[in-house]
Write an enzyme that holds these catalytic residues in place. Structure first.
Site, mmCIF file in Angstrom:
data_model
loop_
_atom_site.group_PDB
_atom_site.id
_atom_site.type_symbol
_atom_site.label_atom_id
_atom_site.label_comp_id
_atom_site.label_asym_id
_atom_site.label_seq_id
_atom_site.Cartn_x
_atom_site.Cartn_y
_atom_site.Cartn_z
ATOM 1 N N SER A 192 5.836 -0.775 2.796
ATOM 2 C CA SER A 192 4.552 -0.072 2.860
ATOM 3 C C SER A 192 4.673 1.134 3.800
ATOM 4 C CB SER A 192 3.442 -1.035 3.276
ATOM 5 O OG SER A 192 2.179 -0.479 3.006
ATOM 6 N N ASP A 280 1.417 -2.807 -8.113
ATOM 7 C CA ASP A 280 0.928 -2.378 -6.804
ATOM 8 C C ASP A 280 -0.265 -1.431 -6.974
ATOM 9 O OD1 ASP A 280 0.585 -1.502 -4.193
ATOM 10 O OD2 ASP A 280 2.735 -1.321 -3.802
ATOM 11 N N HIS A 312 1.536 -5.157 -4.142
ATOM 12 C CA HIS A 312 1.917 -4.430 -2.936
ATOM 13 C C HIS A 312 2.742 -5.283 -1.980
ATOM 14 C CE1 HIS A 312 1.853 -1.203 -0.115
ATOM 15 N NE2 HIS A 312 1.188 -1.878 0.800
#
Length: 342
Positions: A192, A280, A312
């Site tokens: 991320s 995601d 995600h």
């Protein structure tokens, strides 16, 4: 640090803290306040839990969350303070391999996501994996991280690919200067925001890193902002819009592109592994697709895995195993790691 306000609990606390060298976490007792169950945060024995009887002073182990792991064979996670080039104290964590001289080791810079969260002391599976393979692992709470006061968090405003990244590089330099890390064998790994940081590493400071692993990372900040789901957008006002900018404003969009790895893709020469979840919704698959495509057009090798049943977070156990098996092999190849260690 726990401060007891009640005298009875102060006496209990003194004995509870002797049960483990971890940090006291979950606590419960019977109505009399004599029998206690205490669980601990611990870097090598996560969730270890004891029963304590204050009447007799006796205690016994109730539960170990990961009984298959031997705490003696795991690597201690040590809090360290690193000073940034502009004088900020960066609270960080260093994990060194067991029974290996702590000198000129390959280094994994493991960058947390968010970025509005923090690394904290405790059991960290990835740090243990790479330490077991002979690496030093450094986790830096760069400016913009939470948990160290508002000023420290707000010091990250406008500093994506700027001072937030400088803090990571300063962490690497600290590890090299202390003698722990071999400057020619440093990898940057993260998911991320940590994936974005890995991409910034190979586009803004490619000479620092011998390998990089980007999991669900952002390559284009403006596109990332525009592709957020509608239900998320109201929650972005005080974080992404404040810290990074508004892509609807041409001047801010230009600044966002200047801080985006996709704008500097021609700088990438570091071996790169990219992993993304096809579903995601936070960082859309296009963020990785466009970066990988740009590299392949230029003939730059990149290892790319799309996990069709992930979003995600890479969460399915078989995918977590596949991810870290691939990352271990990739880093072994580029950092010269042992692939199997006792």
């Amino acid at each position: 640090m726990i401060h007891a306000l009640d005298p009875h609990f102060a006496a209990v606390l003194e004995n509870l803290e002797k049960l483990s060298d971890g940090d006291l976490a979950a606590l419960s007792s019977d109505e009399s306040g004599q029998r206690w169950v205490a669980a601990f945060t611990h870097d090598r024995d996560p969730g270890v839990t004891y029963l304590y009887d204050h009447t007799t002073g006796e205690s016994r182990l109730l539960h170990r969350a990961k009984p298959h792991l031997d705490p003696e064979s795991l690597a201690p996670m040590r809090p360290v303070s690193i000073t940034s080039r502009d004088g900020l104290t960066l609270p960080s964590y260093l994990t060194l391999p067991v029974a290996v001289p702590a000198s000129r080791l390959p280094l994994v810079l493991f960058v947390h996501g968010g970025p509005w969260t923090r690394d904290s002391w405790g059991y960290h599976p990835a740090a243990q994996l790479f330490a077991n393979r002979g690496c030093a692992v450094l986790q830096v709470n760069f400016r913009g991280s939470t948990g160290y006061g508002k000023a420290f968090t707000r010091a990250g405003i406008g500093e994506f690919a700027g001072k937030m990244h400088d803090d990571l590089i300063d962490g690497v330099r600290w590890a090299v200067d202390q003698g722990y890390a071999d400057p020619d064998r440093v990898a940057i790994v993260g998911g991320s925001y940590g994936g974005y940081a890995a991409l910034v590493g190979v586009t803004f400071t490619p000479d620092v890193f011998a390998a990089a692993v980007d999991v669900v990372g952002v390559s284009d900040l403006a596109n990332f902002m525009r592709s957020q789901p509608d239900f998320v957008k109201p929650m972005l006002a005080y974080n992404w819009f404040t810290y990074v900018g508004d892509p609807a404003d041409p001047e801010q969009e230009a600044d966002m592109l200047a801080r985006s790895p996709i704008s500097r893709v021609d700088q990438i020469r570091t071996p790169l592994m990219v992993v993304h979840g096809a579903n995601d919704a936070r960082v859309v698959l296009a963020e990785s697709d466009q970066l990988v495509e740009a590299l392949r057009v230029r003939g730059v090798p990149v290892e790319y895995t799309v996990m069709r049943d992930e979003g995600h977070a890479i969460e399915n156990p078989e995918n977590v195993i596949a991810l870290y098996t691939a990352a271990e092999r990739f880093l072994a190849e580029h950092l010269g790691l042992e692939t199997h260690h006792a």
